[in-house]
Design a protein around this motif. Structure first.
Motif, PDB file in Angstrom:
ATOM      1  N   LYS A 122      43.991  48.150 -38.714  1.00 13.85           N
ATOM      2  CA  LYS A 122      44.319  47.828 -40.107  1.00 13.85           C
ATOM      3  C   LYS A 122      44.579  49.110 -40.904  1.00 13.85           C
ATOM      4  CE  LYS A 122      43.975  43.485 -41.841  1.00 13.85           C
ATOM      5  NZ  LYS A 122      44.796  42.927 -42.940  1.00 13.85           N
ATOM      6  N   ALA A 123      43.741  50.115 -40.697  1.00 16.01           N
ATOM      7  CA  ALA A 123      43.909  51.386 -41.397  1.00 16.01           C
ATOM      8  C   ALA A 123      45.231  52.041 -41.001  1.00 16.01           C
ATOM      9  CB  ALA A 123      42.737  52.315 -41.086  1.00 16.01           C
ATOM     10  N   ALA A 124      45.551  51.991 -39.710  1.00  8.88           N
ATOM     11  CA  ALA A 124      46.811  52.564 -39.242  1.00  8.88           C
ATOM     12  C   ALA A 124      47.998  51.806 -39.826  1.00  8.88           C
ATOM     13  CB  ALA A 124      46.858  52.533 -37.713  1.00  8.88           C
ATOM     14  N   ASN A 125      47.868  50.493 -39.957  1.00  8.38           N
ATOM     15  CA  ASN A 125      48.939  49.699 -40.551  1.00  8.38           C
ATOM     16  C   ASN A 125      49.139  50.074 -42.016  1.00  8.38           C
ATOM     17  OD1 ASN A 125      49.880  46.996 -42.044  1.00  8.38           O
ATOM     18  ND2 ASN A 125      50.625  46.951 -39.932  1.00  8.38           N
ATOM     19  N   PHE A 126      48.025  50.311 -42.720  1.00  9.36           N
ATOM     20  CA  PHE A 126      48.106  50.787 -44.103  1.00  9.36           C
ATOM     21  C   PHE A 126      48.893  52.095 -44.155  1.00  9.36           C
ATOM     22  CE2 PHE A 126      46.548  53.585 -47.420  1.00  9.36           C
ATOM     23  CZ  PHE A 126      46.612  52.794 -48.561  1.00  9.36           C
ATOM     24  N   ALA A 127      48.576  53.005 -43.237  1.00  8.23           N
ATOM     25  CA  ALA A 127      49.274  54.288 -43.203  1.00  8.23           C
ATOM     26  C   ALA A 127      50.752  54.115 -42.904  1.00  8.23           C
ATOM     27  CB  ALA A 127      48.628  55.201 -42.157  1.00  8.23           C
ATOM     28  N   SER A 128      51.081  53.168 -42.026  1.00 10.98           N
ATOM     29  CA  SER A 128      52.481  52.957 -41.640  1.00 10.98           C
ATOM     30  C   SER A 128      53.343  52.551 -42.821  1.00 10.98           C
ATOM     31  CB  SER A 128      52.566  51.899 -40.542  1.00 10.98           C
ATOM     32  OG  SER A 128      52.328  50.592 -41.063  1.00 10.98           O
ATOM     33  N   LYS A 129      52.711  51.929 -43.824  1.00 10.50           N
ATOM     34  CA  LYS A 129      53.466  51.439 -44.981  1.00 10.50           C
ATOM     35  C   LYS A 129      53.302  52.305 -46.229  1.00 10.50           C
ATOM     36  CE  LYS A 129      53.290  46.519 -43.765  1.00 10.50           C
ATOM     37  NZ  LYS A 129      52.949  45.168 -44.251  1.00 10.50           N
ATOM     38  N   GLY A 143      55.275  60.092 -43.939  1.00  8.12           N
ATOM     39  CA  GLY A 143      55.385  60.685 -42.619  1.00  8.12           C
ATOM     40  C   GLY A 143      55.252  59.721 -41.457  1.00  8.12           C
ATOM     41  N   PHE A 144      55.001  58.442 -41.725  1.00  6.27           N
ATOM     42  CA  PHE A 144      54.802  57.506 -40.614  1.00  6.27           C
ATOM     43  C   PHE A 144      55.982  56.574 -40.387  1.00  6.27           C
ATOM     44  CE2 PHE A 144      50.457  58.743 -41.747  1.00  6.27           C
ATOM     45  CZ  PHE A 144      49.975  59.079 -40.494  1.00  6.27           C
ATOM     46  N   ASP A 145      56.705  56.206 -41.437  1.00  7.57           N
ATOM     47  CA  ASP A 145      57.946  55.442 -41.306  1.00  7.57           C
ATOM     48  C   ASP A 145      57.765  54.142 -40.518  1.00  7.57           C
ATOM     49  OD1 ASP A 145      60.630  54.914 -41.721  1.00  7.57           O
ATOM     50  OD2 ASP A 145      61.258  55.958 -39.887  1.00  7.57           O
ATOM     51  N   GLY A 146      56.754  53.350 -40.895  1.00  9.11           N
ATOM     52  CA  GLY A 146      56.618  52.013 -40.317  1.00  9.11           C
ATOM     53  C   GLY A 146      55.710  51.894 -39.118  1.00  9.11           C
ATOM     54  N   ILE A 197      44.123  60.153 -41.747  1.00  8.42           N
ATOM     55  CA  ILE A 197      44.488  58.864 -42.369  1.00  8.42           C
ATOM     56  C   ILE A 197      43.358  58.342 -43.259  1.00  8.42           C
ATOM     57  CG2 ILE A 197      44.928  56.425 -41.881  1.00  8.42           C
ATOM     58  CD1 ILE A 197      46.653  57.296 -39.526  1.00  8.42           C
ATOM     59  N   LEU A 198      42.137  58.330 -42.740  1.00  8.65           N
ATOM     60  CA  LEU A 198      41.022  57.779 -43.514  1.00  8.65           C
ATOM     61  C   LEU A 198      40.748  58.592 -44.776  1.00  8.65           C
ATOM     62  CD1 LEU A 198      38.447  56.717 -40.741  1.00  8.65           C
ATOM     63  CD2 LEU A 198      40.264  55.379 -41.822  1.00  8.65           C
ATOM     64  N   SER A 199      41.041  59.881 -44.735  1.00  6.49           N
ATOM     65  CA  SER A 199      40.818  60.725 -45.907  1.00  6.49           C
ATOM     66  C   SER A 199      41.786  60.403 -47.041  1.00  6.49           C
ATOM     67  CB  SER A 199      40.956  62.206 -45.536  1.00  6.49           C
ATOM     68  OG  SER A 199      39.976  62.586 -44.599  1.00  6.49           O
ATOM     69  N   GLN A 200      42.913  59.791 -46.706  1.00  7.14           N
ATOM     70  CA  GLN A 200      43.906  59.445 -47.726  1.00  7.14           C
ATOM     71  C   GLN A 200      43.793  58.004 -48.211  1.00  7.14           C
ATOM     72  OE1 GLN A 200      48.005  61.152 -47.020  1.00  7.14           O
ATOM     73  NE2 GLN A 200      47.146  61.559 -44.986  1.00  7.14           N
ATOM     74  N   MET A 201      42.801  57.275 -47.683  1.00  3.96           N
ATOM     75  CA  MET A 201      42.589  55.885 -48.079  1.00  3.96           C
ATOM     76  C   MET A 201      41.382  55.789 -49.013  1.00  3.96           C
ATOM     77  SD  MET A 201      43.102  54.010 -44.375  1.00  3.96           S
ATOM     78  CE  MET A 201      42.602  52.405 -45.028  1.00  3.96           C
TER      79      MET A 201
END
Length: 421
Positions: free
Chosen positions: A150-157, A161-164, A177-181
């Protein structure tokens, strides 16, 4: 490894699949009876319009000025495209769990080895295939647990730098990733709990991941402890092969226009009774109790009216005929000629598993399972309400308002797209 595939602005994206003329325009989708905004495409969001759950009448002029395309909720289209998306995603993993209409988890097994092309390449293949075959844009997030996926999906959107597609497969990526959430971006943590965590100095998902799970359990709950452990790569959330049966089943809806006629109200309640009975049979359950209600709006000048009728079945049932019989008995207490009804509904409670229920020796069931099975089979093959109980009538004057409804391209013969070469 888990992968979460989540459609971007599902309802709005579905509206663009078969209508090429609106693909580059802001699209906003409304809730039942065209009441509030429930979805907006990416273009509308970037323009700052289409905020969720805002009443449509309040922002109608703003949407018109922005050139937004307005659509009523086309549930038939969304459900069909959702199934196509899930079928496509299922080809990429040995196990799938459909979490909601717009997202599903893929599971690759415990300690699964990365595919030859790598996890990120696999995620991009899933995303590319869903776009090519279903025309829905999705984000794909991968992690060692459902919460990390779920966290990775948040990052993808949401993160640059992740582009989906995003994959959490290392300590450095997890921390980045977790540091930016924010803590409320974590699956299962709402605003109320987030404020409590913020008060304790836990601002980000990374802050939460570094807390002691045991202490978190003492201060909050075992559910939040599981979240902390999942953020650290320990699987605590899982799904069963068969989802647990519902404990209660309801069907309620506001009317497209106010109802004042006794027969129309009864037909609306019979329609809801038919819906809940079908759901009850689908999960192979029997209902012992039933509640029926009808109400006007609390904002009406004549005062608020809400009346309910409770019924206990002598023998638990899932037969539509027995459930609709209760409607007739309930009408004298529900209907008043002076009331302009705004909403009604039917609920079934105290549900039992049909195969395990022990019937009463002295009270015989009046259900006809073969008749109900026949009706469900015909409706599944030829469309909902092909065969139905006459009590619901043939002209639904109470149907919800959908003034901006798009064609049902995949479920109505008359709406099938026509291509001229």
């Amino acid at each position: 490894m888990y992968a979460l595939c989540d459609a971007n602005s599902m309802y709005a994206s579905c509206e663009k699949v078969f209508d090429a003329s609106i693909r580059n325009k802001p699209v906003v989708v409304l809730t039942n009876n065209d009441g509030c905004i429930c979805a907006a495409c990416g273009i509308a969001k970037r323009m700052g319009i289409g905020k969720k759950f805002v009443p449509y009448f309040q922002v109608r002029k703003e949407l018109e000025a922005a050139g937004a395309v307005i659509r009523s909720s086309n549930y038939e289209l969304y459900a069909d495209l959702s199934q196509r998306m899930m079928d496509t995603c299922a080809r990429f993993a040995p196990d799938i769990n459909v979490y909601s209409i717009d997202e599903c988890f893929l599971y690759y097994g415990k300690n699964s080895a990365p595919p030859q092309e790598g996890w990120e390449s696999l995620g991009r293949a899933i995303r590319r295939t869903v776009w090519r075959e279903v025309r829905l844009p999705i984000g794909v997030g991968m992690g060692a647990t459902p919460t990390l996926a779920k966290a990775a999906n948040f990052a993808s959107k949401k993160l640059a730098g992740f582009d989906g597609v995003a994959v959490i497969d290392s300590q450095s990526t997890r921390q980045a990733i977790l540091s930016q959430m924010t803590v409320t971006d974590v699956w299962g943590i709402g605003n109320r709990l987030g404020k409590q965590l913020n008060f304790m100095g836990i601002k980000t998902a990374w802050d939460l991941a570094n807390k002691s799970p045991t202490q978190i359990r003492k201060d909050f709950s075992i559910l939040l402890e599981s979240t902390v452990r999942e953020l650290n790569g320990e699987v605590r959330n899982a799904w069963d092969d068969v989802r647990a049966s519902k404990k209660e089943i309801y069907s309620t809806r506001s009317f497209g226009q106010r109802v004042t006629d006794n027969e129309v109200l009864r037909a609306a309640l019979a329609t809801h009774a038919e819906v809940v009975a079908k759901k009850l049979r689908k999960q192979e359950s029997l209902a012992s109790n039933m509640i029926v209600f009808a109400t006007n709006s609390p904002h009406d000048s004549e005062g608020y009216f809400k009346q309910s009728y409770f019924h206990r079945f002598t023998v638990p049932t899932n037969d539509t005929r027995n459930i609709i019989k209760v409607i007739q008995a309930a009408m004298p207490s529900l209907y008043q000629s002076s009331i302009r009804y705004y909403k009604c509904g039917v609920g079934l409670m105290d549900l039992h598993r049909e195969q395990l229920f022990q019937f009463d020796l002295f009270n015989e069931s009046t259900d006809n399972p073969e008749l109900m099975k026949c009706m469900d089979k015909i409706n599944a093959r030829f469309g909902r309400s092909t065969l139905h109980i006459a009590a619901k009538g043939f002209e639904q004057k109470f149907a919800m308002r959908r003034e901006f409804l798009s064609p049902q391209y995949t479920t109505q013969w008359s709406d099938i797209p026509k291509i001229k070469c």
